[in-house]
Design a protein around this motif. Structure first.
Motif, short mmCIF file in Angstrom:
data_model
loop_
_atom_site.label_atom_id
_atom_site.label_comp_id
_atom_site.label_asym_id
_atom_site.label_seq_id
_atom_site.Cartn_x
_atom_site.Cartn_y
_atom_site.Cartn_z
N UNK C 29 0.86 -1.18 0.00
CA UNK C 29 0.00 0.00 0.00
C UNK C 29 0.90 1.23 0.00
N UNK C 101 3.37 0.60 3.15
CA UNK C 101 3.17 -0.54 4.05
C UNK C 101 3.06 -1.83 3.26
N UNK C 102 3.75 -2.83 3.74
CA UNK C 102 3.66 -4.16 3.15
C UNK C 102 2.32 -4.77 3.57
N UNK C 103 1.50 -5.09 2.60
CA UNK C 103 0.21 -5.71 2.93
C UNK C 103 0.09 -7.08 2.26
N UNK C 104 1.22 -7.62 1.85
CA UNK C 104 1.21 -8.93 1.16
C UNK C 104 0.49 -9.98 1.98
N UNK C 105 0.68 -9.92 3.30
CA UNK C 105 0.14 -10.96 4.15
C UNK C 105 -1.25 -10.62 4.69
N UNK C 106 -1.71 -9.41 4.40
CA UNK C 106 -3.02 -8.99 4.91
C UNK C 106 -4.13 -9.37 3.94
N UNK C 162 -9.51 -9.50 1.97
CA UNK C 162 -8.71 -9.61 3.17
C UNK C 162 -8.42 -11.09 3.43
#
Lengths: 107, 991, 184
Positions: C29, C101-106, C162
């Motif tokens: 993001x 922000x890293x949101x790969x895992x979100x 999500x």
């Protein structure tokens, strides 16, 4: 079920994609304000039959809050505009006045 | 006798016979039959019993307006009551059962009500069951419950599946008769995206039945040809078996597609609910014929004239050998002609009009049919079947002039446009005096988002009755040139609301307005006399137009009778409100895909799979599922909770805390923003440290809490409660977007980016040290600080925070690595006695420590000051959200209830939510109260019950004993104590 | 890194269209002033594409960027490169008011493929799919949860939700793709 066009992303979203946020153009009263002013800010809401300005969030879309002017009786939508507006845009006000000559203004 | 004719039947395929059963009897029909035509073709005229008097009921209509012919259809997991036989297609193996009778359809005990009919007038239920009061519960209700209601409730889980679909169109045309087809063609040619829907399985509507020629061709041919053209248009979609159920704001149209009702169990979804957004809607929904009100008009064999024509022409079914026609208009003569054409006998057409001329009556006369002018039916003879009619002068009081033997009566009181969709969203109607009908008032249409009309009614739905008028109306309103037809001109009808007009009470008591709900002319007249002048009130009082058919047949006649009784014009009485759905739609269609596993979203943590495999007993937290505890074989839930607490307090436990909200707030103004959001000061929090914070609503009430972490000079991470993450993120964005939009702050909801694991207990540090990679010593990672690094191979951020009172670390790793870390911790912790613990252990341990829980200690009326949290409220700040509200006199009052600990005198557990009573009673005579329990648990650590509660002047009353009345008169005595029950000095977590 | 697993670990279902959880996907993001030269440059460097226009998504060589809101982009990179891309973006935007922000895992990503793939989404999303332009990123809801979708290939849609509701979204897609429920 209403549709409103989000002024930020241009999507014509249906009501299930939106979140309603009540009356628009409220002025916040914080510490030091009179009881009357705080009461007005916190509790007194307009509930007109006719032209109304409301807050909506495109919550299942771009996440932005926007404002909408619509007729609560006919559900006609006069327009939507960014939440970062101190008052409804002049052209929108003129449009509403033309359609609803008896309208007394947004305040 | 009704029977299948040897020839004809435009909709049936005699090469494809189908078999079905009715009340266990085997019968035969054909492909193309409706259930109704098949039953009638098999001479099953008696189909059910009426609601109140259990009178015998047969078919009246051939479409959606049918009030009587409802059956229980199917068996077991496919059983459904109240299926309208006229609108359900026959399929092989259909099983039907009649309704509302006991013990059998032929002999019904409830019909005894019929003999006492004059004791059951309008308003009967309201009047009779008022007194004596006790009788309702013990006498009336049990009897009514057994005999009332339409049909039986299905008992098995529905075997079928259902779904939604969303569609968008410039124009939706509702109704696949010639009006709808013509309108769709014009719009299609104009390049609009058009959706044409038709509720039946066939295109064409009434025109083919009426034998009209269009453009010199039989209507059927014109329909087929035009539909073929439409089918080839890329911009036009055609959908049969799809009923427009309701029209809502801004062109939102719900349509109900019955995909597989005619082929149960073939693997397709049974119904699909279309959620359509229409730029504009054309209603070409046709018209519904009105019955006439004469005595005995509910006897099986009395049918609508148009329906009789449908059965003969569409399905080659004769309702009877000798059919008397009774009418006030020309259209019914088409039925007379169709019957004669089929070789059946029409003894007479009874026409209420004094002088009958015009093409259709003349054609009937030419075929040798007797036309009786100025006559009416005084009375229908028959019980379960019509045997004859007594003829009288329409102008008189009902003296018999002649008796005619017959086995069917086809009646027509004129036609009413189907205005439902027009009216659903506010379209107004106008009374057309000449045609005795309410039709859409084009000057007052339902309006859409642009303030303009969103519906155009065309054809019969707009009051046009002949094919010529219909097509001319479409051309005028939609465009194009109207096709020519050969439809005969019709002379005017004469409104007839009671037959004969001077009928006395005895006859009026047998004139049915609403055969489904057993409402008669006399009931409406009584209601009017008793002061029910509003049509809406009359409907509720008499039950006219209620239940599954919603008065499609009875409305206009009923309000005409009401108007007459009130000596006012019909438009002055008006109609009842038309509300969706047009006809009932299945519960399955309304639910759509939402059943079973996907009934609602179930949020799962990255370690969910492990929990499920390791005895987790789940509880819902918001939409999340979280382990309440982990049960071992043979272990009860409470034993498991106690074991988990004991282990965490003595050794070490681990908790899946991934659901905690994690919101990043970044920017030059982020500190200023957080100082507004939290009651405390967050801008001064040093990088690397954590601080507990409280958030209030603008009304001052405590809304959420959590640990705030300073990640860098301009970045903070705000932990929220599990249920509060989305709400608080929305709250932040609301203030940033709508109030302080010039502040430079960005937020991001990273709740799901991280798996978070709390490792708590005396051995916690040993477990982390064994995993290795990060300095978690007392000096290396002091309480309320955080460090980033690689722990056991996982990139991790470790917070030294404790919600249990134990030495505790919360470890955040990318969600994708959460399961790996969880397993690594389990393995590393084995030698130190690690065990997972669930939410209940977490709750009890925090209560032992006197920590509050949002949702337990708060309920939307509690301010932080009530919870002795003044230490977390800045006194220096000029403003924060909620501060002004907390300055109000009531919020600052010393009389507010404040948080204390509570301990029962006998060590038992206080019931949840109980109140502490005070002396005296309030204005309502209720005992005064002075406090209530907010959290209460059995503490395995202390071996007794512990609780927290809010008590007036509580903190000043340490040691006092309060009375808490519980269930069954038991009074629990509890002493006010310090809210921290365990390790008051905090020694355990500071090691 | 080898320990990382996606929400449903590549689960797939073959109905009248094929539904697949797409496995680990790097997602970042970026919030900031999308018209700023620094942001444009950083995006180009990280994603290999220009800042997309309103509601557009531009993909190239396994990377790309999607327009999420007037001040938010979704940067797509291979999962293994996400961390480095976050660092690079953060470094490039130092001094600029922006959030990376890293949101790969979100999140979870799904692909629906087949000639009737659009019908699967038609049953869940209040979106006029026939009017969805090539390269248009639409944020909406899929049944009861938030989702973003775009047409990622001929006969293929990509859906992002999500992570916590991945099994719900997969279930809804699977139910909608069941044979027999094709829309005629």
């Amino acid at each position: 079920m209403l549709t409103l066009e989000c002024p930020y992303c241009g999507v014509k979203a249906e009501e299930t994609e939106l979140q309603a946020g009540g009356e628009a153009h409220l002025k916040r009263f914080g510490p030091g304000s009179s009881d009357e002013d705080f009461d007005g800010y916190m509790f007194s809401r307009k509930n007109p039959k006719g032209v109304h300005f409301e807050r909506w969030r495109h919550s299942y879309g771009c996440g932005k809050w926007f404002l909408a002017a619509r007729d609560t009786a006919t559900l006609e939508v006069f327009g939507t505009y960014p939440a970062q507006s101190k008052e409804p845009p002049a052209d929108l006000q003129a449009k509403i006045k033309a359609k609803r000559p008896k309208w007394e203004g947004y305040k | 006798m009704s029977t299948r004719l040897h020839r004809g039947g435009r909709l049936i395929d005699r090469a494809k016979p189908l078999s079905f059963t009715f009340n266990g009897r085997r019968m035969k029909g054909y492909q193309g039959d409706t259930l109704a035509s098949a039953l009638l073709g098999a001479d099953q005229m008696l189909l059910g019993r009426s609601f109140k008097y259990h009178r015998p009921r047969g078919l009246v209509a051939s479409g959606a307006e049918e009030p009587n012919a409802l059956v229980g259809l199917g068996e077991g997991a496919r059983f459904e009551p109240n299926q309208r036989t006229t609108t359900t297609e026959l399929f092989d193996g259909a099983t039907m059962a009649s309704q509302n009778h006991w013990p059998s359809l032929e002999f019904d005990v409830g019909a005894i009500n019929n003999s006492f009919g004059r004791f059951l007038p309008g308003g009967f239920y309201y009047k009779t069951f008022m007194f004596p009061r006790f009788a309702w519960k013990h006498l009336f209700e049990p009897v009514i419950r057994r005999s009332a209601g339409l049909g039986k409730v299905p008992k098995d889980r529905d075997a079928d599946r259902y779904e939604y679909a969303y569609a968008f169109a410039d124009l939706v045309v509702v109704g696949g008769g010639i009006a709808g087809i013509a309108a769709a063609l014009e719009a299609g040619k104009a390049g609009k995206r058009v959706l044409l829907i038709e509720q039946t399985a066939h295109w064409g509507g009434r025109a083919p039945v009426d034998g009209v020629e269009i453009d010199g061709k039989p209507a059927d041919e014109w329909v087929n040809k035009t539909v073929e053209i439409l089918g080839k248009m890329e911009n036009v979609t055609l959908r049969l078996r799809t009923m427009a159920s309701g029209l809502y704001d801004h062109g939102y149209l719900l349509a109900y597609e019955r995909i597989a009702d005619h082929a149960p169990g073939d693997g397709r979804p049974r119904h699909r609910l279309w959620r359509i957004r229409a730029g504009h809607v054309v209603t070409a929904t046709g018209a519904i014929e009105r019955p006439l009100s004469f005595a005995g008009n509910d006897i099986p064999g009395v049918m609508l004239a148009g329906a009789v024509r449908d059965y003969v022409v569409n399905w080659a079914v004769s309702p009877g050998d000798r059919t008397v026609i009774v009418t006030n208009n020309d259209d019914a003569y088409r039925t007379a002609l169709a019957l004669v054409e089929a070789g059946l006998i029409v003894p007479a057409v009874i026409d209420a009009r004094a002088h009958v001329k015009g093409a259709l009556p003349e054609a009937a006369r030419a075929r040798g049919i007797r036309v009786l002018e100025g006559r009416g039916i005084a009375k229908v003879k028959g019980g379960k079947r019509v045997t004859g009619v007594s003829i009288c002068a329409q102008a008189g009081e009902g003296a018999e002039l002649e008796f005619i033997d017959c086995d069917a009566v086809a009646m027509s009181g004129g036609w009413s446009p189907v205005v439902h969709l027009w009216s659903h969203c506010g379209g107004k109607l106008v009374w057309d005096e000449a045609r005795a009908m309410f039709r859409p008032d084009a000057a007052r249409p339902p309006t859409g988002e642009d303030g303009k009309a969103m519906v155009t009614a065309v054809g019969s739905a707009n009051g046009a009755l002949t094919a010529d008028e219909v097509l001319a109306d479409v051309a005028a309103q939609i465009g194009g040139k109207a096709a020519r037809t050969d439809a005969a001109a019709e002379s005017a009808l004469e409104p007839v609301w009671v037959m004969p007009q001077g009928a006395g009470p005895a006859l009026r008591m047998k004139m049915w307005l609403d055969p489904q709900n057993d409402v008669k002319v006399s009931d409406v007249q009584l209601a009017a006399r008793e002061g029910y002048h509003s049509v809406e009130h009359t409907k509720r009082y008499t039950t006219l137009g209620m239940a599954t058919d919603q008065g499609k047949l009875s409305n206009i006649n009923g309000l005409a009778i009401l108007s007459d009784s009130l000596s006012q014009a019909i438009p002055q009485t008006g109609t009842t409100t038309f509300r969706p759905p047009y006809t009932p739609i299945s519960m399955g269609a309304i639910a759509g895909e939402a059943r079973g596993e996907i009934f609602q979203p179930l949020r799962k943590s990255p370690m969910d799979e492990w929990h499920a495999a390791n005895g987790a007993y789940f509880e819902p937290v918001g939409l999340w599922r979280r382990p309440y505890c982990y049960q071992r074989p043979g272990e009860g839930v409470h034993e498991a909770v106690n074991r988990e607490i004991g282990n965490a307090r003595s050794k070490v436990g681990m908790l899946d805390a991934s659901t905690l909200g994690k919101l990043v707030v970044k920017g030059p103004d982020a500190g200023k923003f957080l100082d507004m959001l939290y009651t405390g000061v967050m801008s001064t929090l040093p990088v690397g440290k954590c601080r507990y914070g409280l958030m209030c609503t603008e009304n001052g009430f405590l809304s959420d809490d959590g640990v705030v972490v300073r990640l860098s000079e301009d970045t903070w991470l705000c932990h929220t409660t599990s249920g509060g993450a989305d709400r608080i993120h929305g709250w932040m964005e609301d203030w940033l977007q709508c109030e302080w939009w010039d502040w430079k702050v960005y937020t991001a909801n990273l709740t799901e980016e991280y798996a978070q694991i709390a490792v708590a207990g005396p051995n916690a540090r040993k477990v982390l040290e064994k995993l290795g990679g990060m300095d978690v010593s007392a000096a290396g990672l002091p309480a309320m600080e955080w460090r980033e690094g690689v722990l056991g191979g996982c990139r991790a951020r470790i917070y030294r925070i404790s919600f249990s009172g134990e030495l505790s670390y919360e470890i955040a790793v990318p969600a994708s690595e959460g399961l790996a870390l969880w397993k690594a911790l389990s393995a590393a912790g084995e030698e130190f006695g690690v065990m997972p613990y669930g939410t209940e252990a977490m709750h009890i341990m925090r209560a032992e420590k006197g920590f509050i829980m949002i949702g337990d200690e708060t309920d939307g009326t509690v301010i932080p000051q009530d919870l002795n949290l003044n230490w977390a409220i800045s006194k220096k700040k000029a403003d924060y959200l909620g501060k002004r509200a907390q300055e109000r006199s009531h919020m600052a009052s010393p009389e507010r209830w404040k948080l204390v600990g509570l301990e029962t005198l006998d060590g038992s557990v206080l019931p949840d939510g109980v109140y502490a009573v005070a002396e005296g009673v309030n204005a309502n005579g209720q005992r005064n109260v002075q406090g209530r329990v907010t959290s209460t648990y059995f503490s395995p650590t202390l071996g007794k019950g512990i609780a927290m509660g809010l008590v007036r002047h509580g903190p000043e009353r340490m040691g006092e004993v309060l009375d808490f009345p519980g269930d069954g008169g038991k009074v629990h005595k509890a002493r006010i104590v310090d809210q921290v029950f365990y390790d008051k000095e905090g020694a355990k977590q500071n090691v | 890194m080898s320990n990382a697993v996606s929400a449903l670990q590549g689960k797939t279902y073959a109905g009248f269209a094929t539904v697949t959880e797409a496995g680990l996907q790097g997602m970042i993001t970026l919030r900031g002033d999308l018209s700023s030269a620094k942001v444009k440059k950083a995006v180009k460097a990280a994603a290999g594409v220009d800042v997309p226009a309103q509601r557009r998504i531009v993909l190239k060589d396994g990377k790309g960027a999607g327009w999420m809101s007037p001040d938010e982009l979704l940067i797509l990179v291979p999962y293994a490169e996400a961390r480095a891309a976050v660092d690079a973006l953060s470094a490039a935007l130092a001094g600029e008011h922006a959030l990376v922000a890293d949101v790969s895992d979100a999140r979870a990503m799904f692909r629906v493929k087949g000639a009737r793939a659009d019908q699967v989404l038609m049953k869940l999303c209040p979106v006029d799919l026939p009017s969805l332009a090539e390269g248009e990123l639409r944020r909406t809801r899929a049944a009861q949860v938030a989702a973003a979708l775009w047409k990622s290939d001929r006969d293929e849609f990509t859906i992002v939700s999500f992570r916590s509701v991945a099994s719900y979204v997969f279930g809804a897609l699977e139910t909608s793709a069941r044979p027999g429920s094709e829309i005629s």
